[in-house]
Enzyme design. Sequence first.
Site, PDB file in Angstrom:
ATOM      1  N   GLU A 121       0.726  -1.239  -0.049  1.00  0.00           N
ATOM      2  CA  GLU A 121      -0.006   0.007   0.139  1.00  0.00           C
ATOM      3  C   GLU A 121       1.054   1.300   0.155  1.00  0.00           C
ATOM      4  O   GLU A 121       0.449   2.211   0.767  1.00  0.00           O
ATOM      5  CB  GLU A 121      -0.922   0.035   1.307  1.00  0.00           C
ATOM      6  CG  GLU A 121      -1.942  -1.148   1.134  1.00  0.00           C
ATOM      7  CD  GLU A 121      -3.136  -1.320   2.201  1.00  0.00           C
ATOM      8  OE1 GLU A 121      -2.718  -0.890   3.347  1.00  0.00           O
ATOM      9  OE2 GLU A 121      -4.128  -1.699   1.776  1.00  0.00           O
ATOM     10  N   ASP A 172      -8.675  -8.861   3.338  1.00  0.00           N
ATOM     11  CA  ASP A 172      -8.497  -7.828   4.265  1.00  0.00           C
ATOM     12  C   ASP A 172      -9.392  -7.898   5.477  1.00  0.00           C
ATOM     13  O   ASP A 172     -10.442  -6.925   5.244  1.00  0.00           O
ATOM     14  CB  ASP A 172      -8.217  -6.357   3.385  1.00  0.00           C
ATOM     15  CG  ASP A 172      -7.664  -5.687   4.605  1.00  0.00           C
ATOM     16  OD1 ASP A 172      -7.273  -5.890   5.877  1.00  0.00           O
ATOM     17  OD2 ASP A 172      -7.710  -4.294   4.304  1.00  0.00           O
ATOM     18  N   GLU A 220     -12.704  -2.636  11.957  1.00  0.00           N
ATOM     19  CA  GLU A 220     -12.733  -1.895  10.559  1.00  0.00           C
ATOM     20  C   GLU A 220     -13.798  -2.160   9.828  1.00  0.00           C
ATOM     21  O   GLU A 220     -14.614  -1.463   9.380  1.00  0.00           O
ATOM     22  CB  GLU A 220     -11.320  -2.051   9.921  1.00  0.00           C
ATOM     23  CG  GLU A 220     -11.226  -1.362   8.648  1.00  0.00           C
ATOM     24  CD  GLU A 220      -9.888  -1.352   7.813  1.00  0.00           C
ATOM     25  OE1 GLU A 220      -9.227  -2.005   8.280  1.00  0.00           O
ATOM     26  OE2 GLU A 220      -9.683  -0.623   6.744  1.00  0.00           O
TER      27      GLU A 220
HETATM   28  C1  GCU Z   1      -6.103  -2.192   5.784  1.00  0.00           C
HETATM   29  C2  GCU Z   1      -6.591  -0.928   6.484  1.00  0.00           C
HETATM   30  C3  GCU Z   1      -5.355  -0.056   6.228  1.00  0.00           C
HETATM   31  C4  GCU Z   1      -4.188  -0.569   7.018  1.00  0.00           C
HETATM   32  C5  GCU Z   1      -3.965  -2.010   6.340  1.00  0.00           C
HETATM   33  C6  GCU Z   1      -2.707  -2.787   6.924  1.00  0.00           C
HETATM   34  O1  GCU Z   1      -5.969  -2.218   4.552  1.00  0.00           O
HETATM   35  O2  GCU Z   1      -7.471  -0.290   5.785  1.00  0.00           O
HETATM   36  O3  GCU Z   1      -5.646   1.188   7.048  1.00  0.00           O
HETATM   37  O4  GCU Z   1      -2.991   0.013   7.050  1.00  0.00           O
HETATM   38  O5  GCU Z   1      -5.241  -2.673   6.375  1.00  0.00           O
HETATM   39  O6  GCU Z   1      -2.885  -3.946   7.659  1.00  0.00           O
HETATM   40  O7  GCU Z   1      -1.489  -2.529   6.514  1.00  0.00           O
END
Ligand code: GCU
Length: 679
Positions: free
Chosen positions: A285, A364, A392
């Site tokens: 990400e 996720d 979440e």
């Molecule tokens: C999810 C979440 C993110 C987090 C990511 C992770 O995608 O929405 O906020 O950073 O998980 O586990 O790294």
Amino acid sequence: MNIAEMYSSLPQYRCWLNYEQFHDTADTSLEPYCRTIFVPSGFKVLQSAAAELSAAVKGAFRFSPRITERDDGACGIVLAVDEDSFPDGCDAFRISRSVDETRIYITGANENSVLYGAFEFIFALGCGKSADKIEMLSHTPNRIRIMQQWDNASGDIERGYAGNSIFYKDGKITSDFSRIRDYARLLASVGINYISLNNVNVHETETKFITPEYLPQIAAIASVFSEYGIRVMLSINFAAPIAVGGLSTADPLEESVQNWWRETADTIWSYIPDFGGFVVKADSEGRPGPYTYGRNHVDGANMLADAVAPHGGIVLWRCFVYNCRMDWRDRTRDRARAAYDNFMPLDGKFRSNVVLQIKNGPMDFQIREPVTPLFGGLEKTNQMIEFQVTQEYTGHQIDLCYLVPMWKEALDFDTFARGKGSRVSDIVSGKLFGSPLGGAAGVSNIGDSPAWTGNPLAQANLFGFGRLAWDPARTSEEIARSWAVLTFGRDSKVVETVTSMLLRSRDVYEHYTCPLGIGWFVNPQVHYGPSVDGYEYSCWGTYHYADLHGIGVDRTAATGTGYAAQYRQPNAEMYEHLETCPEELLLFFHHVPYSYRLKSGQTLLQYIYDSHFRGADEAEELKKDWESLRGRIDPQIFDEVEKRLTLQVQDAIEWRDVVNTYFYRKTGIPDEKGRKIYP
Ligand code: GCU
């Protein structure tokens, strides 16, 4: 007045360590033992155990026990480390009674274990156990039981639903450690032995936590946790050598980079002698990682592992690595495959102090996912399972969602890696493949709200994570019930009602949200409330492919993305075929026509309608159940929960109507039962 003093009289703040009400539950047969606590001096964790016992005894019997290291033969509780009785090296304790019934011994493999034993004794006291039933032996198969904060230095918490950070505010580390101490008590009471203090997404300020600018304050926090046997870890920025080290690269194969990390580790341990090590989100990400330099995860993880090894440190390397720039038009690509595709080729190449931290599912933290096939795939690598305690995708701690049943399913899943009975719990403990390290990580659900978790009932998830990480054989029900007794006392109507609400809640949430494993019907970014197409045409790889004929992702080997083939047999075959695929995961593995008949005889479409009507009704029942407890529960807790259940009922109705209308518009097929669906 510090924060803990300000809140300490609130039952919602005390959580399951609400010793005041032990007065109503404790069995008097334990009273004589509680007059004296024998504890050797000079051991800080044992002192914490004695102090905790003393507070619990005071609540239960309204006197403070005498604490002494001198054995004068009096009746009492003896706290002692007894390594020889626990040879396997894991944390373990025993509670026993002397033959003449004058002593209760709480012995453990190490100081921490004695503390866990003391808390178990406290729980027994709170649950009304009598002296003749007090004996027990308990050990954990999991060496790492870590709570991970997603707290930012700004004071925000990523995916936090319970206020702001208790650690940071406006870029600074708090100077009031009173609440951190209480957090340490809560965590230790359920067997947590590590905590990582900052978000896995490491921003500018937190990147500097590993430098002398911040280390004195991190060390001060660490010393609080250390009194409760909890070792602190930090999430690091893989590009820190550039960001704070002044180097031009963070390439893990560059000697200057390796040296920088080694020196950095030396510095950290000079401030924090029991520092645990690093948590790493790399190449995920948008975070930097070894891929930037044409290297792989082994190169990155082993470089850090070598830096921390001389200090006994570990590296928790996350496997949440996937392409978040996908093209929704391309149906051959599949995010679910990513963890396996990235990490399977690396099996056996990581250092012995690296542990791969793997989310329970391949996507996720959705309300329903299969277990990731990496468990059962990897054989020569330390592994641990990552659960999201913070809600979440499961209702933001507004909607009630007790997650322990979901975690249990993952831990109990049979991978068949060594034939039948090759459970995930035995893989992450290290037992199945003989790996030296493993365990469970939980993403914390606490903030600075008075109840810690915003919704007081979400405390059950925090409690449950620790209880399950210590002993994966515990049942969801026993965890729920013991939490309810410790939290609310012995009113059996309260205990039964709350336990039942908790145990139903995950299914209820699933009924009104995403059907049969499809996931992702949420509002983008916030991840609360319905938006069926919210992620459908995005780059995130999270699609449902609903059209006028059907819905679901074809992940079969025969005609789909091939994800199903990442499992061992017979699981791969089971998921491959519509007839054998567990129905609750049908849409995760298959693209299914709405006319498809489920085992119940309903069509898929009718199932979607039915479950959404049902889920909204069930949410209302949860609320009614809670209302029936009015006057029996601390009024603040009652109100906090009631407020949220009211919102949950609205949320469930919104979900019901949005989802049902969506599918009605796609198909033009009405509800067989003629209920209201908005056209
Ligand atoms: C999810 C979440 C993110 C987090 C990511 C992770 O995608 O929405 O906020 O950073 O998980 O586990 O790294």
